[in-house]
Write an enzyme that holds these catalytic residues in place. Structure first.
Site, PDB file in Angstrom:
ATOM      1  N   ASP A  42      -0.453   4.272   0.693  1.00  0.00           N
ATOM      2  CA  ASP A  42      -0.972   5.243   1.662  1.00  0.00           C
ATOM      3  C   ASP A  42      -0.287   5.079   3.014  1.00  0.00           C
ATOM      4  O   ASP A  42       0.230   4.009   3.352  1.00  0.00           O
ATOM      5  CB  ASP A  42      -2.490   5.114   1.813  1.00  0.00           C
ATOM      6  CG  ASP A  42      -2.941   3.754   2.323  1.00  0.00           C
ATOM      7  OD1 ASP A  42      -2.309   2.734   1.945  1.00  0.00           O
ATOM      8  OD2 ASP A  42      -3.913   3.692   3.101  1.00  0.00           O
TER       9      ASP A  42
ATOM     10  N   GLU B  92       4.255  -6.073   4.537  1.00  0.00           N
ATOM     11  CA  GLU B  92       4.080  -5.467   5.855  1.00  0.00           C
ATOM     12  C   GLU B  92       5.348  -5.619   6.697  1.00  0.00           C
ATOM     13  O   GLU B  92       6.062  -6.616   6.582  1.00  0.00           O
ATOM     14  CB  GLU B  92       2.900  -6.117   6.588  1.00  0.00           C
ATOM     15  CG  GLU B  92       1.541  -5.794   6.009  1.00  0.00           C
ATOM     16  CD  GLU B  92       1.130  -4.349   6.248  1.00  0.00           C
ATOM     17  OE1 GLU B  92       1.783  -3.653   7.046  1.00  0.00           O
ATOM     18  OE2 GLU B  92       0.146  -3.914   5.621  1.00  0.00           O
TER      19      GLU B  92
ATOM     20  N   HIS C  54       3.679   3.768  12.550  1.00  0.00           N
ATOM     21  CA  HIS C  54       2.621   4.687  13.011  1.00  0.00           C
ATOM     22  C   HIS C  54       3.108   5.627  14.111  1.00  0.00           C
ATOM     23  O   HIS C  54       2.302   6.295  14.754  1.00  0.00           O
ATOM     24  CB  HIS C  54       1.388   3.917  13.505  1.00  0.00           C
ATOM     25  CG  HIS C  54       0.683   3.145  12.437  1.00  0.00           C
ATOM     26  ND1 HIS C  54      -0.631   2.745  12.538  1.00  0.00           N
ATOM     27  CD2 HIS C  54       1.106   2.689  11.227  1.00  0.00           C
ATOM     28  CE1 HIS C  54      -0.983   2.065  11.451  1.00  0.00           C
ATOM     29  NE2 HIS C  54       0.071   2.029  10.645  1.00  0.00           N
TER      30      HIS C  54
ATOM     31  N   HIS D  82       0.841  -1.206   0.000  1.00  0.00           N
ATOM     32  CA  HIS D  82       0.000   0.000   0.000  1.00  0.00           C
ATOM     33  C   HIS D  82       0.869   1.247   0.000  1.00  0.00           C
ATOM     34  O   HIS D  82       1.871   1.330   0.717  1.00  0.00           O
ATOM     35  CB  HIS D  82      -0.968   0.006   1.187  1.00  0.00           C
ATOM     36  CG  HIS D  82      -0.326  -0.040   2.539  1.00  0.00           C
ATOM     37  ND1 HIS D  82       0.040   1.097   3.237  1.00  0.00           N
ATOM     38  CD2 HIS D  82      -0.001  -1.077   3.346  1.00  0.00           C
ATOM     39  CE1 HIS D  82       0.559   0.751   4.406  1.00  0.00           C
ATOM     40  NE2 HIS D  82       0.553  -0.556   4.499  1.00  0.00           N
TER      41      HIS D  82
ATOM     42  N   ASP E 283       6.323   1.431   7.063  1.00  0.00           N
ATOM     43  CA  ASP E 283       4.974   0.942   6.736  1.00  0.00           C
ATOM     44  C   ASP E 283       4.372   1.750   5.603  1.00  0.00           C
ATOM     45  O   ASP E 283       3.656   2.705   5.856  1.00  0.00           O
ATOM     46  CB  ASP E 283       4.108   1.007   7.991  1.00  0.00           C
ATOM     47  CG  ASP E 283       2.774   0.321   7.856  1.00  0.00           C
ATOM     48  OD1 ASP E 283       2.587  -0.425   6.881  1.00  0.00           O
ATOM     49  OD2 ASP E 283       1.917   0.525   8.731  1.00  0.00           O
TER      50      ASP E 283
ATOM     51  N   GLU F 270      -5.245   1.138   2.518  1.00  0.00           N
ATOM     52  CA  GLU F 270      -5.026   0.073   3.496  1.00  0.00           C
ATOM     53  C   GLU F 270      -5.105   0.614   4.903  1.00  0.00           C
ATOM     54  O   GLU F 270      -5.609  -0.039   5.813  1.00  0.00           O
ATOM     55  CB  GLU F 270      -3.671  -0.599   3.260  1.00  0.00           C
ATOM     56  CG  GLU F 270      -3.497  -1.943   3.964  1.00  0.00           C
ATOM     57  CD  GLU F 270      -2.952  -1.839   5.387  1.00  0.00           C
ATOM     58  OE1 GLU F 270      -2.952  -2.861   6.095  1.00  0.00           O
ATOM     59  OE2 GLU F 270      -2.520  -0.737   5.794  1.00  0.00           O
ATOM     60  N   GLU F 271      -4.600   1.830   5.085  1.00  0.00           N
ATOM     61  CA  GLU F 271      -4.561   2.422   6.419  1.00  0.00           C
ATOM     62  C   GLU F 271      -5.894   3.057   6.816  1.00  0.00           C
ATOM     63  O   GLU F 271      -6.082   3.417   7.972  1.00  0.00           O
ATOM     64  CB  GLU F 271      -3.452   3.481   6.494  1.00  0.00           C
ATOM     65  CG  GLU F 271      -2.050   2.960   6.255  1.00  0.00           C
ATOM     66  CD  GLU F 271      -1.526   2.105   7.393  1.00  0.00           C
ATOM     67  OE1 GLU F 271      -2.308   1.762   8.296  1.00  0.00           O
ATOM     68  OE2 GLU F 271      -0.329   1.768   7.373  1.00  0.00           O
TER      69      GLU F 271
END
Length: 381
Positions: free
Chosen positions: A70, A164, A350, A68, A101, A135-136
């Protein structure tokens, strides 16, 4: 390792502030790179979400990388030691939102493809990439929609690598070969509001729910198995009352979540929760949401190949694990025979000052290339 192409591509991706679901032309950059080595690109956009399906070859087996573009919001920018969308090398690490990520993983697989195709232009099977910008976020218009399209036309995946971040202490120490299911409940316990001095004229939902809560938290839902830990039940929020000290609340809201193994089912967990609530005479309304079923890739060819590539590049033996949260693997498993997750360290995902180790970047690309070589060029495991 002196390979720098992966680092430069990772920086180019990180510099694009692609907060979910805004792709900010990250996918365009990938298409430009992969088109040069024979990949065909198919845009599969839904709403504000951009998805791309890239494929080189028409034969099987199909080896697919899923990722992903995003990222999650940065949080307070002033708390970052360097601007989150200005990729910065510092103290042996690459800093920036999406570094771990999962923009570095995407960059590493793209450069792995470039080297692999240069060495094996007539490789066996096909190489594919499934990339989404959702995805997020809600993950409603991303990978799940692409999977629906591929499934409808019978386009299946033999081996899938989801990029991931999976490493715990060092690159390659963990491969995710499955994930637990996630089942959430939003419970409203009904009572009757009243003055706290006159409890006989009210029904306190906190009190009526307490015995059921105790049983729910003490219940053994299953014992887990070889690949999965036991199913867990956790309360995430409890809220009731007006804030006053002299009012018995009329309702109690409880939010909870199961992370469940393949030893339990969504239907079975729901039935057991309802049975406990009914047993204790709780008056309630309960809304359910299942964001993913558990899935598992048994130890086999893909896990063996990945472990061999890791051992060759990193000199360590990878552990197979199903711990952690959900990923888009839960959607892809519907069309993938074997699926794993493999990427850089998850220690800072994150977080403020998200980062990856600089020396892990060329190694991760080499691991991905090693997997391709073993699956599509006949290299020995």
């Amino acid at each position: 390792m002196t390979e720098t192409q992966s680092l430069e591509l990772a920086k180019a991706l990180i510099s694009r502030p692609s907060v979910t679901p805004d792709d900010r032309d990250c996918q365009k950059l990938l298409v430009e790179r992969l088109y040069k080595i024979g990949f065909a690109a198919e845009e599969l956009h839904f709403g504000d979400t951009k998805n791309i399906w890239l494929r080189r070859g028409t034969k099987v087996p199909v080896v697919c990388f899923a990722g992903h573009t995003d990222v999650v919001p940065t949080g307070p920018v002033e708390k970052w030691d360097s601007p989150p969308f200005e990729p910065t090398e510092r103290d042996g690490r690459l800093y920036g939102r999406g570094a771990a990520d999962m923009k570095t993983s995407i960059a590493c697989f793209v450069t792995a493809c470039e080297r692999f195709v240069a060495e094996h232009p007539d490789h066996q099977g096909s190489i594919a990439l499934l990339i989404t910008s959702d995805e997020e976020g809600d993950a409603l218009d991303g990978t799940t929609k692409v999977v629906d399209v591929l499934k409808a036309r019978g386009e299946l995946i033999d081996y899938c690598i989801v990029g991931e971040p999976t490493a715990v202490d060092k690159l390659g120490d963990m491969i995710k070969n499955g994930r637990r299911g996630s089942l959430s409940g939003n419970l409203t316990v009904k009572g009757k509001q009243g003055h706290i001095a006159y409890p006989h004229l009210a029904i306190n939902p906190v009190h009526t729910f307490a015995p059921a809560l105790l049983e729910l938290t003490q219940e053994v839902w299953d014992e887990g198995n070889k690949y999965f830990p036991p199913t867990s039940f956790q309360i995430s929020n409890i809220n009731g009352g007006t804030g006053a000290t002299n009012v018995i609340p009329g309702e109690l809201n409880v939010k909870f979540n199961f992370r469940f193994s393949t030893e339990s089912t969504e239907a079975g967990l729901k039935q057991r929760v309802h049975a406990i609530l009914d047993k204790h005479g709780v008056q309630y309304d309960l809304q359910w949401s299942c964001s993913g079923q558990p899935f598992l890739t048994q130890a086999g060819k893909l896990t063996d190949v990945a472990r061999a590539a890791i051992a060759e590049t990193c000199g360590i033996e990878a552990e197979l694990s199903t711990t952690g949260g959900t990923s888009d693997g839960r959607f892809i498993k519907a069309i993938a025979k074997e699926l794993i997750e493999l990427g850089p360290s998850n220690a800072t995902i994150h977080q403020i000052n998200e980062n990856v180790r600089l020396n892990d970047i060329p190694k991760l690309s080499a691991v991905y290339e090693g997997i391709l070589a073993r699956l599509l060029a006949g290299n020995a495991v």
